[in-house]
Design a protein around this motif. Structure first.
Motif, short mmCIF file in Angstrom:
data_model
loop_
_atom_site.label_atom_id
_atom_site.label_comp_id
_atom_site.label_asym_id
_atom_site.label_seq_id
_atom_site.Cartn_x
_atom_site.Cartn_y
_atom_site.Cartn_z
N GLN A 1 0.77 -1.35 0.04
CA GLN A 1 -0.08 0.19 -0.18
C GLN A 1 0.85 1.20 -0.08
N LYS A 2 2.16 1.43 0.36
CA LYS A 2 2.97 2.17 0.81
C LYS A 2 3.75 2.57 -0.68
N THR A 3 4.08 1.46 -1.23
CA THR A 3 4.88 1.47 -2.61
C THR A 3 4.26 1.56 -3.74
N TRP A 4 3.07 0.91 -3.74
CA TRP A 4 2.23 0.91 -5.05
C TRP A 4 1.27 1.95 -5.21
N ARG A 5 1.10 2.79 -6.16
CA ARG A 5 0.24 3.77 -6.40
C ARG A 5 -1.14 3.58 -7.28
N SER A 6 -2.09 4.08 -7.06
CA SER A 6 -3.28 3.66 -7.90
C SER A 6 -3.49 4.70 -9.03
N MET A 7 -3.63 4.36 -10.30
CA MET A 7 -4.07 5.25 -11.26
C MET A 7 -5.02 4.46 -12.10
N ASP A 8 -5.88 5.61 -12.91
CA ASP A 8 -6.81 5.26 -13.90
C ASP A 8 -5.96 5.31 -15.37
N ASP B 1 9.02 2.22 -22.44
CA ASP B 1 9.73 1.62 -21.06
C ASP B 1 9.21 2.47 -19.94
N THR B 2 8.67 3.42 -20.02
CA THR B 2 8.47 4.57 -18.81
C THR B 2 7.53 5.46 -19.17
N LEU B 3 6.98 6.15 -18.01
CA LEU B 3 5.68 7.21 -18.20
C LEU B 3 6.47 8.32 -18.00
N HIS B 4 5.63 9.57 -18.71
CA HIS B 4 6.05 10.76 -18.66
C HIS B 4 4.92 11.86 -18.06
N VAL B 5 5.34 12.76 -17.63
CA VAL B 5 4.34 13.72 -17.23
C VAL B 5 3.51 14.30 -18.43
N LYS C 1 2.76 -1.80 -14.27
CA LYS C 1 3.07 -2.72 -13.42
C LYS C 1 4.64 -2.84 -12.90
N LYS C 2 5.35 -2.42 -13.94
CA LYS C 2 6.82 -2.28 -13.70
C LYS C 2 7.08 -1.25 -12.86
N GLU C 3 6.38 0.13 -13.06
CA GLU C 3 6.50 1.11 -12.29
C GLU C 3 5.68 0.96 -10.88
N LYS C 4 5.14 0.00 -10.54
CA LYS C 4 4.54 -0.22 -9.23
C LYS C 4 3.28 0.58 -9.08
N ILE C 5 2.39 0.80 -10.23
CA ILE C 5 1.17 1.52 -10.49
C ILE C 5 0.10 0.74 -10.60
N HIS C 6 -0.73 0.43 -9.62
CA HIS C 6 -1.98 -0.48 -9.78
C HIS C 6 -3.04 0.35 -10.63
N VAL C 7 -3.73 -0.56 -11.75
CA VAL C 7 -4.28 0.01 -12.55
C VAL C 7 -5.78 -0.09 -11.87
N TYR C 8 -6.36 1.16 -11.45
CA TYR C 8 -7.80 1.23 -10.71
C TYR C 8 -8.83 1.04 -11.59
N HIS C 9 -8.97 1.79 -12.66
CA HIS C 9 -9.97 1.72 -13.86
C HIS C 9 -9.22 1.98 -15.01
#
Length: 287
Positions: free
Chosen positions: A30-37, A75-79, A157-165
């Motif tokens: 919960q502390k290391t994974w973030r949730s995003m849509d 391989d990565t996310l950008h703002v 998933k690699k970036e430890k981001i949980h796909v919420y929706h």
């Protein structure tokens, strides 16, 4: 006095330790994974931002949105920044010979969506100028879109981001108006496309209604009607903006009367994002 055998004590202690370990792992995740849509933006030239101007797009709300660049940096996310999807041309979704991506509605959509949900968005570009629904179904566009969506999930998933929706935004119709696609044909083809995207994990299609052609106001009417009817009849579709139909001022379009300028795109994106976000805020827990 009865005593618990040593082996039972050991089993009891091991069980307690396992429970404690599971609790610790859950707290750590919960502390290391973030949730995003995850939202994929699909359609034709107005979704690509053919009439936009990145310099006039709104500033992104801090923390509201990111972009997955399936083509240029998978391989990565950008703002998130404008012009959204500027160089994301590949295969069936390559429209470099048709238009220049100058600035889109995506930042304004994400800002408004985030204001409603307080959930960050990972946006994926999947649009092609002059694309008809039949083209989406038969010329590889939907498959390329699915590849981008699934690649985005892997990256998150690699970036430890949980796909919420997972959602799609659909803004299209000029090509079908040119082809004189009937109301029934358009509804059936759109239902087929949305069904395919549901198989890829998309929960809902947020539809932005097509606006009129200023040079021939009746030209787009059948498609506009079909979109409204489809949203009423298909539970997988949600109408999030009819604003394009109201923006009939020539100053909000290009010289052809087809492409919206950045001022209009900002208004459309904000309206659609607000309504989509309000829906998610109310119904998102029903996933």
């Amino acid at each position: 006095m009865n005593r618990v055998p040593n082996n039972k004590k050991v089993i009891f202690l091991l069980s307690a330790l396992c429970c404690l370990l599971l609790v610790c792992v859950n707290i750590y995740q919960q502390k290391t994974w973030r949730s995003m849509d995850l939202i994929i933006f699909m359609g034709q030239s107005n979704m690509s931002g053919a009439g936009g101007d990145a310099s006039a797009a709104p500033k992104l709300t801090e923390g509201a949105g990111y972009e997955y660049r399936a083509v240029t940096d998978p391989d990565t996310l950008h703002v998130l920044e404008e012009p959204f999807g500027k160089k994301e041309n590949r295969g069936a979704l390559d429209d470099t010979e048709l238009l220049e991506r100058k600035g889109s509605l995506v930042t304004s959509f994400v800002n408004a969506y985030y204001e409603q949900t307080n959930v960050p968005v990972v946006a994926v570009s999947a649009s092609r100028g002059s694309s008809s629904l039949n083209g989406w179904l038969t010329k590889g566009l939907k498959e390329e879109t699915a590849d981008r969506l699934n690649a985005a999930k892997d990256c998150m998933k690699k970036e430890k981001i949980h796909v919420y929706h997972t959602y799609m935004v659909w803004f299209q119709g000029e090509a079908d108006a040119n082809l004189e696609t009937t109301v029934d044909e358009y509804k059936a083809q759109l239902a087929e496309l949305v069904s395919y995207m549901k198989e890829q994990g998309v929960e809902k299609c947020f539809l932005i209604q097509l606006g009129p052609d200023l040079t021939d106001p009746a030209k787009h009417q059948a498609v506009m009607d079909a979109q409204l009817a489809a949203c009423e009849e298909n539970e997988n579709l949600l109408l999030v903006s009819t604003l394009p139909a109201e923006l009939t001022d020539a100053d909000l379009r290009d010289e052809l009367g087809i492409h919206y300028n950045q001022e209009a795109l900002n208004l459309i994106g904000a309206d659609a994002g607000k309504n989509a976000g309000a829906y998610v805020k109310e119904h998102g827990s029903e996933k």
